[in-house]
Enzyme design. Structure first.
Site, short mmCIF file in Angstrom:
data_model
loop_
_atom_site.label_atom_id
_atom_site.label_comp_id
_atom_site.label_asym_id
_atom_site.label_seq_id
_atom_site.Cartn_x
_atom_site.Cartn_y
_atom_site.Cartn_z
N ASP A 9 0.87 -1.19 0.00
CA ASP A 9 0.00 0.00 0.00
C ASP A 9 0.90 1.23 0.00
O ASP A 9 2.12 1.15 0.20
CB ASP A 9 -0.92 0.00 1.23
N SER A 10 0.26 2.40 -0.18
CA SER A 10 1.02 3.64 -0.08
C SER A 10 1.46 3.89 1.37
O SER A 10 2.52 4.45 1.61
CB SER A 10 0.14 4.81 -0.52
N TYR A 41 -1.42 8.53 -2.36
CA TYR A 41 -1.55 8.14 -3.76
C TYR A 41 -2.75 8.81 -4.44
O TYR A 41 -2.75 8.98 -5.66
CB TYR A 41 -1.73 6.63 -3.86
N GLY A 42 -3.75 9.13 -3.66
CA GLY A 42 -4.95 9.74 -4.23
C GLY A 42 -4.69 11.07 -4.90
O GLY A 42 -5.50 11.56 -5.68
N CYS A 73 -4.42 -1.58 -2.01
CA CYS A 73 -4.63 -0.15 -2.23
C CYS A 73 -5.58 0.01 -3.41
O CYS A 73 -5.27 -0.45 -4.51
CB CYS A 73 -3.28 0.50 -2.53
N ASN A 74 -6.73 0.63 -3.16
CA ASN A 74 -7.70 0.82 -4.24
C ASN A 74 -7.14 1.75 -5.32
O ASN A 74 -7.29 1.49 -6.51
CB ASN A 74 -9.00 1.42 -3.70
N SER A 75 -6.49 2.83 -4.88
CA SER A 75 -5.99 3.84 -5.82
C SER A 75 -5.00 3.22 -6.80
O SER A 75 -4.99 3.55 -7.99
CB SER A 75 -5.30 4.99 -5.07
N GLU A 151 -3.54 7.65 9.04
CA GLU A 151 -2.09 7.55 9.29
C GLU A 151 -1.78 8.07 10.69
O GLU A 151 -1.03 7.44 11.45
CB GLU A 151 -1.31 8.40 8.26
N CYS A 183 -11.22 2.83 0.27
CA CYS A 183 -9.79 3.10 0.48
C CYS A 183 -9.42 2.26 1.69
O CYS A 183 -10.13 2.27 2.69
CB CYS A 183 -9.56 4.58 0.75
N THR A 184 -8.31 1.55 1.59
CA THR A 184 -7.96 0.62 2.67
C THR A 184 -7.59 1.33 3.97
O THR A 184 -7.53 0.71 5.02
CB THR A 184 -6.82 -0.31 2.22
N HIS A 185 -7.34 2.63 3.88
CA HIS A 185 -7.09 3.39 5.11
C HIS A 185 -8.37 3.56 5.94
O HIS A 185 -8.30 3.73 7.16
CB HIS A 185 -6.58 4.80 4.78
N1 DGL Z 1 -4.89 3.08 0.92
C1 DGL Z 1 -4.97 3.49 -0.41
C2 DGL Z 1 -6.25 3.17 -1.13
O1 DGL Z 1 -6.88 2.18 -0.81
C3 DGL Z 1 -4.32 4.80 -0.82
C4 DGL Z 1 -4.48 6.00 0.04
C5 DGL Z 1 -3.61 7.14 -0.50
O2 DGL Z 1 -2.39 6.98 -0.47
O3 DGL Z 1 -4.16 8.13 -0.97
O4 DGL Z 1 -6.64 3.84 -2.05
#
Ligand code: DGL
Length: 268
Positions: A9-10, A41-42, A73-75, A151, A183-185
């Site tokens: 992931d990011s 990453y977004g 990571c979805n992005s 985070e 988003c996995t966050h």
């Molecule tokens: N956790 C990531 C996702 O699922 C990326 C979040 C990010 O870095 O913007 O998209």
């Protein structure tokens, strides 16, 4: 398949996926690779995101002889899966927003997708909605601030609930009944999000589905779940030369035995 599972992931978002994986497959080695130098990453343009992810994941998968890669990571998944599958001969599992299950359970036929600004504008997401939620009203909410709140939470910083409430105002004002955490966050903030939105909105994420897929591909007996969720060997690799002290402590608490920087110089 004897090598570890490589989870990418990011930032710390992939830990929500890792948690589901180790619940299902507690005795498999895992390596958690995160690109915190380029978070979030977004906000990244597509080309550097793709080039950086592909190069980092391929290099690390080979280095540790990974059995499988999970792009948690979805992005990134909305962009890099086809290229990774061409470059690596091991299974690649991605994560995509849980639009399909959300459309199945939404009584009002009104769902929301809370994801990164990158994910909500991707053609992949549009196609997912057209394919599985055509008869639903789907509202898209993009936020990188939520990523940074997640985070901060894992680095031991108290969540600013006033800020979270403000960020979630458009969702509170909507009549949707099902919200996809795309988003996995965001599952890391699920308790706080629930506190702000109330119980009348169902929250959905893809963590369990990803873990099921990994277990299936590895051929593990998922009926046997150990009380000790710790993996045999559990390491974390990050791409900047340091991580927050609070996060390092948290990773140790989570059972990571080795936490070290990625040594490649290919990323700018
Ligand atoms: N956790 C990531 C996702 O699922 C990326 C979040 C990010 O870095 O913007 O998209």
């Amino acid at each position: 398949m004897s090598g570890p599972i490589l989870i990418f992931d990011s930032g710390i978002g992939g830990l929500s996926i890792l948690d589901e994986i180790r619940t299902l497959i507690p005795d498999k080695d895992c390596c958690y690779l995160f690109d915190n130098a380029r978070l979030p990453y977004g906000e990244l343009a597509e080309s550097p995101l793709i080039i950086g992810c592909v190069s980092l994941i391929c290099e690390h998968a080979k280095r540790i002889n990974a059995a499988i890669v999970v792009v948690a990571c979805n992005s990134a998944s909305t962009l890099v899966l086809p290229i990774l599958r061409k470059r690596l001969s091991i299974p690649i599992v991605g994560v995509v927003p849980a639009i399909k299950p959300a459309a199945k359970i939404s009584i009002q036929r009104h769902i929301g997708l809370l994801a990164t600004p990158g994910t909500i504008k991707r053609p992949y997401t549009k196609e997912l909605i057209e394919a599985f939620a055509e008869d639903c009203q789907v509202e898209l909410f993009g936020s990188s601030e939520l990523v940074m709140l997640a985070e901060a939470k894992l680095a031991g910083i108290a969540i600013d609930m006033a800020k979270l409430t403000l960020l979630l105002t458009p969702i509170r004002e909507s009549a949707l009944d099902t919200l996809v955490l795309g988003c996995t966050h965001f599952p890391i903030l699920a308790a706080e999000i629930r506190q702000v939105l109330g119980n009348h909105i169902t929250l959905l994420d893809s963590g369990k589905a990803v873990a099921d897929r990994v277990a299936y591909l590895l051929g593990d007996n998922t009926a046997v779940i150990s009380d000790d969720k710790r993996c045999v060997n559990y390491s974390a690799v990050y791409t900047t030369d340091d991580i927050a002290v609070g996060l390092r402590e948290r990773l140790v608490e989570e059972g990571f035995t080795k936490i070290e920087p990625h040594s490649s110089t290919h990323l700018s």
